[in-house]
Design a protein around this motif. Structure first.
Motif, PDB file in Angstrom:
ATOM      1  N   VAL A   6       0.849  -1.188   0.000  1.00 29.31           N
ATOM      2  CA  VAL A   6       0.000   0.000   0.000  1.00 29.31           C
ATOM      3  C   VAL A   6       0.889   1.243   0.000  1.00 29.31           C
ATOM      4  O   VAL A   6       0.583   2.235  -0.641  1.00 29.31           O
ATOM      5  N   SER A   7       1.986   1.163   0.733  1.00 24.92           N
ATOM      6  CA  SER A   7       2.988   2.234   0.774  1.00 24.92           C
ATOM      7  C   SER A   7       4.342   1.573   0.993  1.00 24.92           C
ATOM      8  O   SER A   7       4.436   0.343   1.053  1.00 24.92           O
ATOM      9  N   ASP A 104      -6.284   1.004   7.829  1.00 26.21           N
ATOM     10  CA  ASP A 104      -5.257   1.949   7.397  1.00 26.21           C
ATOM     11  C   ASP A 104      -5.881   3.282   7.002  1.00 26.21           C
ATOM     12  O   ASP A 104      -5.387   4.343   7.397  1.00 26.21           O
ATOM     13  N   ASN A 108      -5.314   6.750   9.289  1.00 21.08           N
ATOM     14  CA  ASN A 108      -4.744   7.908   8.600  1.00 21.08           C
ATOM     15  C   ASN A 108      -3.490   8.462   9.278  1.00 21.08           C
ATOM     16  O   ASN A 108      -3.379   9.657   9.535  1.00 21.08           O
ATOM     17  N   GLU A 110      -0.729   8.982   7.986  1.00 16.50           N
ATOM     18  CA  GLU A 110       0.008   9.863   7.063  1.00 16.50           C
ATOM     19  C   GLU A 110      -0.667  11.219   6.880  1.00 16.50           C
ATOM     20  O   GLU A 110      -0.201  12.048   6.119  1.00 16.50           O
ATOM     21  N   ALA A 112      -3.372  11.958   5.257  1.00 13.27           N
ATOM     22  CA  ALA A 112      -3.759  12.095   3.858  1.00 13.27           C
ATOM     23  C   ALA A 112      -5.232  12.505   3.767  1.00 13.27           C
ATOM     24  O   ALA A 112      -6.009  12.283   4.693  1.00 13.27           O
ATOM     25  N   GLU A 116      -7.043  10.833  -1.230  1.00 13.14           N
ATOM     26  CA  GLU A 116      -5.737  10.158  -1.289  1.00 13.14           C
ATOM     27  C   GLU A 116      -5.824   8.754  -0.699  1.00 13.14           C
ATOM     28  O   GLU A 116      -5.285   7.800  -1.265  1.00 13.14           O
ATOM     29  N   ARG A 117      -6.536   8.613   0.410  1.00 14.37           N
ATOM     30  CA  ARG A 117      -6.665   7.299   1.045  1.00 14.37           C
ATOM     31  C   ARG A 117      -7.496   6.355   0.187  1.00 14.37           C
ATOM     32  O   ARG A 117      -7.154   5.183   0.031  1.00 14.37           O
ATOM     33  N   ARG A 120      -5.306   5.364  -2.781  1.00 15.08           N
ATOM     34  CA  ARG A 120      -4.257   4.411  -2.393  1.00 15.08           C
ATOM     35  C   ARG A 120      -4.858   3.013  -2.246  1.00 15.08           C
ATOM     36  O   ARG A 120      -4.279   2.032  -2.707  1.00 15.08           O
ATOM     37  N   ARG A 123      -5.600   1.610  -5.738  1.00 15.52           N
ATOM     38  CA  ARG A 123      -4.381   1.115  -6.392  1.00 15.52           C
ATOM     39  C   ARG A 123      -3.962  -0.242  -5.832  1.00 15.52           C
ATOM     40  O   ARG A 123      -3.334  -1.037  -6.524  1.00 15.52           O
ATOM     41  N   ALA A 124      -4.318  -0.503  -4.583  1.00 13.85           N
ATOM     42  CA  ALA A 124      -4.005  -1.793  -3.956  1.00 13.85           C
ATOM     43  C   ALA A 124      -5.079  -2.845  -4.265  1.00 13.85           C
ATOM     44  O   ALA A 124      -4.947  -3.998  -3.862  1.00 13.85           O
TER      45      ALA A 124
END
Length: 137
Positions: A6-7, A104, A108, A110, A112, A116-117, A120, A123-124
């Motif tokens: 994820v990151s 996750d 939060n 980060e 974000a 954005e979360r 992300r 994308r995962a």
């Protein structure tokens, strides 16, 4: 052991087995979080067996179980604390990875934005658009 990054410091996975722990350690993960309660489905390894294997492989193990789509604030804070205090990469798992990626997004750490979360997670391979209202801005 298949996982989805994820990151740089966080990944999610579907159910892990005790036998996966050495490979997880070799992949650079220092911490594993299990988000499944024991006995959720037949054939699922026990948390104690996975914990024992993780610790034998030198991995810190944390159990923050949730079910029924409920993510109580105390569990979100516990998840965030583990992520913030982890010494290295963290791998969280549940039956499919959805609870772990949801934690996750809710934690939060980060700072974000909601977009954005959600992006992300997308994308995962996870769709968290239904959480938009709970994620805020």
């Amino acid at each position: 052991m298949k996982h989805t990054d994820v990151s740089e410091t966080f990944a999610v996975s579907a159910q892990l087995e005790s036998g996966d722990m050495q490979q997880i350690a070799e992949a650079g993960f220092s911490t594993v979080i299990c988000n499944r309660p024991d006995g959720e489905e037949p054939g699922q390894p026990t948390v104690s067996a996975v914990r024992e294997a993780a610790e034998a492989a030198g991995i810190a193990f944390h159990h923050i179980p949730v079910s029924g789509g409920e993510f109580p604030e105390v569990a979100i804070k516990a998840f965030a604390k583990v992520r913030e205090e982890a010494d290295g990469k963290v791998l969280a798992f549940c039956r499919t990875g959805t609870r772990s990626i949801t934690f996750d997004a809710l934690a939060n750490i980060e700072n974000a934005t909601a977009d954005e979360r959600i992006g992300r997670a997308r994308r995962a391979g996870y769709d968290l658009t239904s959480l938009r209202a709970r994620l805020g801005e």
